[in-house]
Design an enzyme around this catalytic site. Structure first.
Site, mmCIF file in Angstrom:
data_model
loop_
_atom_site.group_PDB
_atom_site.id
_atom_site.type_symbol
_atom_site.label_atom_id
_atom_site.label_comp_id
_atom_site.label_asym_id
_atom_site.label_seq_id
_atom_site.Cartn_x
_atom_site.Cartn_y
_atom_site.Cartn_z
ATOM 1 N N GLU A 47 -3.954 10.321 8.929
ATOM 2 C CA GLU A 47 -2.726 9.797 7.418
ATOM 3 C C GLU A 47 -2.539 8.326 6.776
ATOM 4 O OE1 GLU A 47 -0.788 12.384 7.242
ATOM 5 O OE2 GLU A 47 -1.016 13.852 8.800
ATOM 6 N N CYS B 201 4.865 6.143 3.479
ATOM 7 C CA CYS B 201 3.617 6.485 2.860
ATOM 8 C C CYS B 201 4.044 7.884 1.684
ATOM 9 C CB CYS B 201 3.133 7.093 3.918
ATOM 10 S SG CYS B 201 4.062 8.275 4.468
#
Ligand code: NAP
Length: 523
Positions: A259, A298
């Protein structure tokens, strides 16, 4: 000297043996030292073996329902200690209460969700994947795919911005799958992760070796990985490249999930007036996304696409909202936005902002605004900044906005000519975690969502009818996939039971129907 946090590895608490005092974790608002971490001198090989052999065997002996009960028990312990986690988040992450909640309550909700999902899986130790398929004319010799937990360890290397959620969104599916976990939190905010693990370990819930934490340097962790281990990494694209090219991954086929960073977007579809509900929903969400956790998410919206004719109106409405953001010490009740995590992140945000501003105009600038109860020479605080690319031609020529993730309260407004232009500009992000679409024409929203689906892990579609129910652009719900293709790292997490796939191995069993019948009943 502040407390040195212990590591939990090999079924026991172990202090690092570094000659120095370890690495200090700081309060990003006051600049004071809080605790220290040190992972020097740990016998990593023995710790990984212990987790793999003791922890793995004990977890695999349990059924999904039994493991789900352990998750529920861990949840109860975490709920009982929730106040302490908020105190740690205020001190170490510099976040206001609402922002700490995104991390802490998000973690608890995710853990609880997997406890429920696991309970529904029942008294089984493996899962069937699909139905039996005949391999010949007669239904005598058939193929049945099964999913069994991998006999390795799951190493988690996490980013600084979600010390609580980042732990449990990974650990819950792994432990439910029957796979032991070793977590290495980002050093800057390792305290909250370590404290949560400590509370759960002290409560003696999981079998020895099931849950371990290493706080401090990452040195040597990847070297321990064996063929049936998995590694799940969250962090920057640069570190992701190091993980991907490590011999464990390249030579030993260790399964890896990445990620990484992401230039997420929000799009106001054509046909909405400046005072329409869709317009208002977009403005509200962009302002929220820019300021929650000081933009250190994020999933935060970095690029905002609007019809050219609405550029000025959106700029004005967004600026008016951002101007209300009080910034400073999260302990002061009037403060809406706390700190970035460190002085180095503050410097990186300023540098990134200057880079983006080289190809954009500044529409709203609170970056120099006075801080509440905080010393600007010490505190890692910065107000929000909105940039813009002025006209659709400018949108075509600007490339930095599609390449540079500024991990702070910064977004860029980008005008587009028509839907095709907007979708092409969104795709210049090279693959993102999430995009949000705002509009009131259901058919147009569905068509745009499908068009962007292949380049996004999640497409969040907001029409006025869901205004009160929607879960928010940046909130990662355990029911939905988290991850994104291309630049976002190519990973997949959560998505309900889909998360368990990463921790299971798929195998095709070819056998007589009578043998395969034995797989249909719990074992
Ligand atoms: P980072 O600097 O890449 O660090 C991430 C983790 O990797 C930390 O635990 C770090 O440890 C560790 N690490 C550093 N070098 C390593 C190496 N050579 N080998 C193994 N591990 C190593 O990222 P960050 O600054 O913490 O996080 C910010 C970034 O994460 C942003 O770009 C953000 O977009 C991204 N992010 C993505 C997601 C997502 O779900 N997609 C979620 C959150 C954040 P130390 O702290 O000890 O250096």
């Amino acid at each position: 000297m502040t407390e040195l946090l212990s590591n939990y590895l090999g079924g026991r608490w172990q202090a690092g043996t570094g000659a120095g005092a370890g690495t200090a974790l700081l309060d990003p608002v006051l600049g004071t030292e809080l605790v220290r971490v040190d992972a020097t001198g740990l016998d990593l090989a023995a710790g990984f073996d212990f987790a793999r052999e003791q922890g793995g065997a004990a977890l695999r002996a349990l059924t999904y329902r039994e493991r789900a009960a352990l998750l529920s028990a861990a949840l109860k312990v975490l709920q009982a200690n929730r106040d302490a986690y908020y105190d740690i988040a205020t001190a170490n992450s510099g976040t206001v209460k609402n922002d700490s909640a995104v991390d802490i309550d998000g973690a608890l909700f995710t853990l609880g969700s997997y406890a429920k999902l696991g309970d529904a899986l029942g008294d089984k130790r493996f899962m069937l994947d699909g139905d039996m398929a005949r391999l010949g004319k007669e239904p005598l010799f058939q193929s049945q795919h099964v999913l069994t937990p991998t006999r390795g360890v799951a190493l988690f290397i996490n980013a600084f911005n979600f010390p609580a959620w980042g732990l449990w969104e990974k650990a819950a599916p792994a432990l439910l799958s029957g796979v032991p976990v070793i977590i290495k939190p980002a050093t800057a905010t390792a305290w909250l992760t370590q404290r949560m693990v400590k509370d759960v370990v002290d409560a003696d819930i999981f079998p020895p070796g099931a849950l371990s934490v290493v706080c401090g340097s990452s040195a040597g962790l990847m070297d321990q990985l064996q063929p049936f281990d998995v590694v799940s990494f969250t962090g920057s694209a640069d570190t992701a490249a190091v993980i991907r090219s490590h011999p464990a991954v390249v030579q030993r086929s260790v399964r890896v999930n990445i990620e990484a960073d992401s230039l997420n977007s929000a799009v106001l579809l054509p046909g909405e007036a400046a005072d329409s509900p869709a317009f208002d929903l977009l403005v509200k969400e962009v302002a929220r996304e820019m300021t929650v956790k000081s933009g250190q998410k994020c999933t935060a919206i970095r690029r905002v696409f609007v019809p050219e004719a609405l550029y000025a109106a959106v700029a004005q409405a967004l600026s008016a909202r951002l101007a209300k953001t009080t910034v400073g010490n999260p302990r002061n009740d009037t403060v809406r936005m706390g700190a970035l995590v460190s002085r180095s992140q503050l410097a990186a945000v300023r540098e990134g902002l200057a880079h983006l501003a080289g190809q954009a105009e500044v529409l709203h600038d609170s970056s120099q605004q006075a801080l509440v109860d905080a010393d600007p020479t010490i505190a890692c605080c910065v107000g929000p900044t909105l940039l813009g690319t002025r006209d659709a031609r400018g949108s075509d020529s600007a490339d930095r906005v599609h390449d540079t993730e500024v991990f702070g309260p910064v977004a860029t407004l980008i005008p587009y000519r028509d839907t095709a232009h907007a979708l092409a500009l969104v795709r210049r992000g090279q693959g993102s975690l999430v995009t949000s679409l705002y509009g009131s024409d259901a058919a147009a929203l569905a068509a745009a969502a499908l068009d962007l689906a292949d380049s996004h892990g999640r497409v969040h579609v907001i029409s006025p009818d869901v205004a009160q129910l929607q879960t928010g652009h940046g909130n990662v719900m355990p029911q939905s996939l988290h991850g994104g293709p291309g630049r976002a790292g190519g990973g997949e997490e959560l998505g309900g039971l889909r998360a368990l796939n990463f921790y299971h191995r798929r195998s095709a069993m070819q056998a007589s129907t009578a043998v395969l019948a034995h797989l249909q009943t719990p074992a």
